[in-house]
Scaffold this motif. Structure first.
Motif, PDB file in Angstrom:
ATOM      1  N   ALA A  11      -0.246   0.926  28.997  1.00  0.00           N
ATOM      2  CA  ALA A  11      -1.346   0.530  29.874  1.00  0.00           C
ATOM      3  C   ALA A  11      -0.881   0.658  31.307  1.00  0.00           C
ATOM      4  N   GLY A  12      -1.755   1.117  32.193  1.00  0.00           N
ATOM      5  CA  GLY A  12      -1.368   1.217  33.587  1.00  0.00           C
ATOM      6  C   GLY A  12      -2.370   2.007  34.388  1.00  0.00           C
ATOM      7  N   ILE A  13      -1.868   2.544  35.499  1.00  0.00           N
ATOM      8  CA  ILE A  13      -2.745   3.266  36.418  1.00  0.00           C
ATOM      9  C   ILE A  13      -1.905   4.277  37.194  1.00  0.00           C
ATOM     10  N   THR A  14      -2.491   5.415  37.513  1.00  0.00           N
ATOM     11  CA  THR A  14      -1.769   6.361  38.353  1.00  0.00           C
ATOM     12  C   THR A  14      -1.776   5.848  39.795  1.00  0.00           C
ATOM     13  N   ALA A  15      -0.742   6.182  40.541  1.00  0.00           N
ATOM     14  CA  ALA A  15      -0.641   5.749  41.929  1.00  0.00           C
ATOM     15  C   ALA A  15      -1.027   6.894  42.861  1.00  0.00           C
ATOM     16  N   ARG A  16      -1.111   6.571  44.150  1.00  0.00           N
ATOM     17  CA  ARG A  16      -1.498   7.553  45.153  1.00  0.00           C
ATOM     18  C   ARG A  16      -0.366   8.519  45.502  1.00  0.00           C
ATOM     19  N   THR A  17       0.862   8.085  45.231  1.00  0.00           N
ATOM     20  CA  THR A  17       2.071   8.809  45.634  1.00  0.00           C
ATOM     21  C   THR A  17       1.916  10.328  45.555  1.00  0.00           C
ATOM     22  N   LEU A  43       0.180 -10.584  36.672  1.00  0.00           N
ATOM     23  CA  LEU A  43       0.950  -9.590  35.912  1.00  0.00           C
ATOM     24  C   LEU A  43       0.786  -8.274  36.647  1.00  0.00           C
ATOM     25  N   ASP A  44       1.852  -7.825  37.296  1.00  0.00           N
ATOM     26  CA  ASP A  44       1.738  -6.635  38.134  1.00  0.00           C
ATOM     27  C   ASP A  44       2.154  -5.363  37.410  1.00  0.00           C
ATOM     28  N   GLU A  45       1.483  -4.280  37.751  1.00  0.00           N
ATOM     29  CA  GLU A  45       1.901  -2.966  37.312  1.00  0.00           C
ATOM     30  C   GLU A  45       3.123  -2.563  38.135  1.00  0.00           C
ATOM     31  N   THR A  46       4.084  -1.941  37.463  1.00  0.00           N
ATOM     32  CA  THR A  46       5.303  -1.548  38.172  1.00  0.00           C
ATOM     33  C   THR A  46       5.604  -0.078  37.920  1.00  0.00           C
ATOM     34  N   ALA A  47       6.331   0.525  38.847  1.00  0.00           N
ATOM     35  CA  ALA A  47       6.609   1.962  38.779  1.00  0.00           C
ATOM     36  C   ALA A  47       7.326   2.318  37.482  1.00  0.00           C
ATOM     37  N   HIS A  48       6.825   3.374  36.852  1.00  0.00           N
ATOM     38  CA  HIS A  48       7.383   3.866  35.608  1.00  0.00           C
ATOM     39  C   HIS A  48       7.945   5.242  35.950  1.00  0.00           C
ATOM     40  N   GLU A  49       9.238   5.433  35.763  1.00  0.00           N
ATOM     41  CA  GLU A  49       9.892   6.655  36.240  1.00  0.00           C
ATOM     42  C   GLU A  49       9.476   7.879  35.423  1.00  0.00           C
ATOM     43  N   THR A  81      -3.661  -8.384  38.223  1.00  0.00           N
ATOM     44  CA  THR A  81      -2.682  -7.792  39.117  1.00  0.00           C
ATOM     45  C   THR A  81      -2.747  -8.459  40.486  1.00  0.00           C
ATOM     46  N   GLN A  82      -1.679  -8.302  41.237  1.00  0.00           N
ATOM     47  CA  GLN A  82      -1.711  -8.757  42.622  1.00  0.00           C
ATOM     48  C   GLN A  82      -2.174  -7.641  43.557  1.00  0.00           C
ATOM     49  N   TRP A  83      -2.084  -6.373  43.090  1.00  0.00           N
ATOM     50  CA  TRP A  83      -2.372  -5.243  43.950  1.00  0.00           C
ATOM     51  C   TRP A  83      -3.839  -5.184  44.326  1.00  0.00           C
ATOM     52  N   CYS A  84      -4.095  -4.807  45.581  1.00  0.00           N
ATOM     53  CA  CYS A  84      -5.458  -4.529  46.049  1.00  0.00           C
ATOM     54  C   CYS A  84      -5.498  -3.074  46.502  1.00  0.00           C
ATOM     55  N   SER A  85      -6.479  -2.332  45.998  1.00  0.00           N
ATOM     56  CA  SER A  85      -6.561  -0.910  46.336  1.00  0.00           C
ATOM     57  C   SER A  85      -6.753  -0.690  47.839  1.00  0.00           C
ATOM     58  N   ALA A  86      -7.387  -1.623  48.519  1.00  0.00           N
ATOM     59  CA  ALA A  86      -7.637  -1.473  49.959  1.00  0.00           C
ATOM     60  C   ALA A  86      -6.471  -1.991  50.805  1.00  0.00           C
ATOM     61  N   LEU A 106       2.063   3.616  37.286  1.00  0.00           N
ATOM     62  CA  LEU A 106       2.403   2.200  37.381  1.00  0.00           C
ATOM     63  C   LEU A 106       2.009   1.565  36.063  1.00  0.00           C
ATOM     64  N   ASP A 107       2.983   1.036  35.352  1.00  0.00           N
ATOM     65  CA  ASP A 107       2.755   0.534  34.001  1.00  0.00           C
ATOM     66  C   ASP A 107       2.770  -0.989  33.933  1.00  0.00           C
ATOM     67  N   LEU A 108       2.006  -1.509  32.975  1.00  0.00           N
ATOM     68  CA  LEU A 108       2.135  -2.912  32.596  1.00  0.00           C
ATOM     69  C   LEU A 108       3.291  -2.976  31.593  1.00  0.00           C
ATOM     70  N   THR A 109       4.469  -3.114  32.138  1.00  0.00           N
ATOM     71  CA  THR A 109       5.671  -3.071  31.295  1.00  0.00           C
ATOM     72  C   THR A 109       5.613  -4.118  30.185  1.00  0.00           C
ATOM     73  N   ALA A 110       5.040  -5.264  30.504  1.00  0.00           N
ATOM     74  CA  ALA A 110       4.978  -6.345  29.515  1.00  0.00           C
ATOM     75  C   ALA A 110       4.172  -5.935  28.284  1.00  0.00           C
ATOM     76  N   TRP A 111       3.111  -5.168  28.475  1.00  0.00           N
ATOM     77  CA  TRP A 111       2.307  -4.732  27.318  1.00  0.00           C
ATOM     78  C   TRP A 111       3.083  -3.713  26.493  1.00  0.00           C
ATOM     79  N   ARG A 112       3.832  -2.854  27.168  1.00  0.00           N
ATOM     80  CA  ARG A 112       4.631  -1.849  26.463  1.00  0.00           C
ATOM     81  C   ARG A 112       5.700  -2.539  25.621  1.00  0.00           C
TER      82      ARG A 112
END
Ligand SMILES: [Zn+2]
Length: 255
Positions: A34-40, A9-15, A222-227, A21-27
């Motif tokens: 639920a989610g996480i801020t990105a580096r952008t 279940l991947d976090e995806t960009a929330h405009e 998630t599939q994302w790896c911070s490194a 990056l949000d867990l859209t499915a939980w919303r």
């Protein structure tokens, strides 16, 4: 990069004006943010950042502005890499920064739980029947110390439901097993299995194994790896300790 055979279940960009990056499915399914801020844009929220306090504080203000008015209480802590969790009631307002806590739990709407991370895994727990939430900071020390088990105990206590089968758990953005080499003593502390030399440790697999043993009903990762994905996230390990921090967040918006 996935954590074993766990459902992805991947976090995806929330405009928004800040990189979320949000867990859209939980919303959509549970009404939970639920989610996480990105580096952008080098959106570093680290309280021990090498950048100026002014720059970091400005990003926090932008983040809070984005989360209001759905949330009026924002809780986080300086971490101890242990298994201590605090819970928060409806009188929680403003920016609350604790010390020595690695997890936060609540049943109330309007409180946003937050954990700063950059490789450690944010673990999101939800008990849908009661909207009980817990957000955990899970690095190897915390996992070895029982942060997941503490989190499940907090959810059981706050929800009044002792059945972990009713709990949904998501292992969020952190460092993957391919990118995280550790000494045998670290591996043994986390998994209980004896090895020799330096070995790869997948924190999300360790968390998943523990969750299954505890009887958690639904587990995703998630599939994302911070490194691996350092263009998108901060990684303490990959940067040699110079990177900033993302903030993982979890809360139920006010109605
Ligand atoms: Zn990786």
């Amino acid at each position: 990069m996935t954590a074993g055979d766990v459902q992805r279940l991947d976090e995806t960009a929330h405009e928004t004006r800040v990189p979320l990056l949000d867990l859209t499915a939980w919303r959509e399914t549970h009404g939970i943010v639920a989610g996480i801020t990105a580096r952008t844009g080098e959106f570093d929220l680290g309280l021990a950042s090498l950048e100026s306090t002014k720059a970091v504080t400005a990003r926090w203000r932008a983040f809070f502005a984005e989360m209001r008015p759905a949330f009026s209480g924002f809780v986080m802590s300086f971490h101890a890499h242990r298994a201590t969790i605090a819970s928060y009631g409806p009188d929680t307002k403003g920016w609350v920064i604790g010390d020595g806590l690695d997890g936060h739990a609540t049943t109330d709407a309007g409180i946003l739980l937050m954990v700063p991370v950059a490789d450690c895994v944010p673990v999101y727990l939800l008990h849908p029947p009661t909207n009980t939430l817990a957000l955990l900071h899970a690095g190897w020390r915390g996992i070895a110390d029982g942060i997941l088990e503490s989190g499940l105990a907090s959810v059981a206590e706050l929800s009044g439901d002792p059945r972990p089968s009713e709990v949904i758990m998501h292992c969020g953005v952190g460092i993957c097993g391919d990118c995280y080499e550790v000494g045998h003593e670290v591996f043994e502390a986390v998994t209980g299995s004896a090895v020799s030399g330096r070995v790869k440790l997948d924190l999300r697999v360790a968390l998943t194994d523990r969750a299954r043993r505890a009887g958690v009903g639904t587990i995703t990762a998630t599939q994302w790896c911070s490194a691996h994905d350092r263009d998108r996230f901060f990684s303490h390990r990959r940067s040699g300790g110079t990177d900033g921090r993302m903030v993982a967040y979890l809360g139920r918006p006010r109605g």
